[in-house]
Design an enzyme around this catalytic site. Structure first.
Site, short mmCIF file in Angstrom:
data_model
loop_
_atom_site.label_atom_id
_atom_site.label_comp_id
_atom_site.label_asym_id
_atom_site.label_seq_id
_atom_site.Cartn_x
_atom_site.Cartn_y
_atom_site.Cartn_z
N SER A 13 0.83 -1.21 0.00
CA SER A 13 0.00 0.00 0.00
C SER A 13 0.87 1.26 0.00
O SER A 13 0.50 2.28 -0.58
CB SER A 13 -0.98 0.01 1.18
OG SER A 13 -0.31 0.15 2.40
N ARG A 91 13.09 -7.80 5.04
CA ARG A 91 14.36 -8.51 5.21
C ARG A 91 15.37 -7.57 5.84
O ARG A 91 15.42 -6.38 5.51
CB ARG A 91 14.94 -8.92 3.84
CG ARG A 91 14.14 -9.94 3.10
CD ARG A 91 14.26 -11.32 3.65
NE ARG A 91 15.62 -11.86 3.69
CZ ARG A 91 15.95 -12.99 4.32
NH1 ARG A 91 15.04 -13.66 4.99
NH2 ARG A 91 17.18 -13.43 4.30
N HIS A 109 9.10 2.77 8.95
CA HIS A 109 8.96 1.79 10.02
C HIS A 109 7.75 2.17 10.88
O HIS A 109 7.58 3.34 11.25
CB HIS A 109 10.23 1.77 10.88
CG HIS A 109 10.15 0.77 11.99
ND1 HIS A 109 10.33 -0.58 11.77
CD2 HIS A 109 9.88 0.91 13.30
CE1 HIS A 109 10.18 -1.22 12.91
NE2 HIS A 109 9.91 -0.35 13.86
C1 GAR Z 1 4.13 -0.73 6.73
O1 GAR Z 1 3.35 -0.47 7.87
C2 GAR Z 1 5.59 -0.45 7.02
O2 GAR Z 1 5.80 0.58 7.94
C3 GAR Z 1 6.03 -1.77 7.61
O3 GAR Z 1 5.37 -2.74 6.85
C4 GAR Z 1 4.12 -2.22 6.42
C5 GAR Z 1 4.00 -2.47 4.94
O4 GAR Z 1 2.73 -2.12 4.47
N1 GAR Z 1 7.45 -1.92 7.56
C6 GAR Z 1 8.15 -2.59 8.46
O5 GAR Z 1 7.63 -3.16 9.41
C7 GAR Z 1 9.63 -2.61 8.22
N2 GAR Z 1 10.31 -2.98 9.41
P1 GAR Z 1 2.46 -2.05 2.92
O6 GAR Z 1 3.06 -3.31 2.32
O7 GAR Z 1 0.98 -2.02 2.80
O8 GAR Z 1 3.12 -0.83 2.37
#
Ligand code: GAR
Length: 215
Positions: A13, A91, A109
């Site tokens: 997203s 990763r 993050h």
């Molecule tokens: C997001 O909330 C991002 O902050 C998090 O994964 C989600 C991905 O959402 N990232 C982490 O946790 C990295 N350590 P998305 O795939 O819908 O963009």
């Protein structure tokens, strides 16, 4: 036109929010490549909707983390990107990768770093009875979720709400904040100078890089 590479692992997203902002001109750049380390994920479908070039590099095809990172580095370098965005890339990257893109590599993050690096940030915030939760956009260095902070967005936790609802609210902040930061980085209003983030006078974030969101 400045070149962006986006790395994802799943839903995508945030990738879509970046793609929209490139399309409507609020980001002065274009996504030249989307790399996922997982095949068949929703984020790759979203990329196709925006006619973006995609590549899947599965970490499972490599004998070591270093070997995966070297392959990833080669693919990203081939684009000669101005900016590499980790948008839900799950990763841990070694210095093989982070050193190659120092100053051009940012991550989003889902916590108010330095609180809750790593995984399960939302459940930790809820279990600990935190009043606030949020997101951080930061430059990436060799330390997990440890690089210099560019901007943060915070919300007030409603303890009666579910984790799913909290994640939805966090996503709203991410989709507003990340494209704005990317736009400013590409306009040269934000840069990494040594270990510090430098904000030019015109940067919105120089005056206030910790914003409260009523989402
Ligand atoms: C997001 O909330 C991002 O902050 C998090 O994964 C989600 C991905 O959402 N990232 C982490 O946790 C990295 N350590 P998305 O795939 O819908 O963009």
């Amino acid at each position: 036109m400045q070149k962006i590479v986006v790395l994802i692992s799943g839903n995508g997203s945030n990738l879509e929010a970046i793609a929209k902002a490139c399309q409507n001109g609020s980001i002065p750049g274009s996504i030249e490549l989307v790399i996922s380390n997982q095949a068949g994920v929703k984020g790759l479908e979203r990329a196709q909707k925006y006619h973006l070039m995609t590549k899947t590099i599965s970490h499972e095809d490599f004998a070591s983390r270093e070997a995966f990172d070297l392959s990833l580095t080669e693919q990203v370098l081939s684009i000669e990107p101005d900016l590499v965005v980790l948008a839900g890339f799950m990763r841990i990257l070694t210095s093989n990768f982070t050193d190659a893109f120092a100053g051009k590599l940012i991550n989003i993050h889902p916590s108010l770093l330095p609180e809750y690096p790593g995984l399960n940030t939302h459940s930790q915030a809820l279990e600990n009875g935190d009043l606030m939760h949020g997101v951080t956009v930061h430059y990436v260095n060799g330390e997990l979720d440890g690089g210099p902070v560019i901007a943060q967005g915070a919300l007030k936790i409603d303890p009666t709400q579910t984790e799913t609802k909290l994640i939805q609210r966090i996503h709203k902040i991410e989709h507003a904040l990340l494209p704005k930061v990317i736009a400013e980085v590409l306009k040269g209003l934000i840069s990494l100078q040594g270990k510090k983030v430098k904000f030019e006078a015109k940067s919105h974030f120089g005056k206030n890089n910790m914003e409260f969101f009523n989402v």
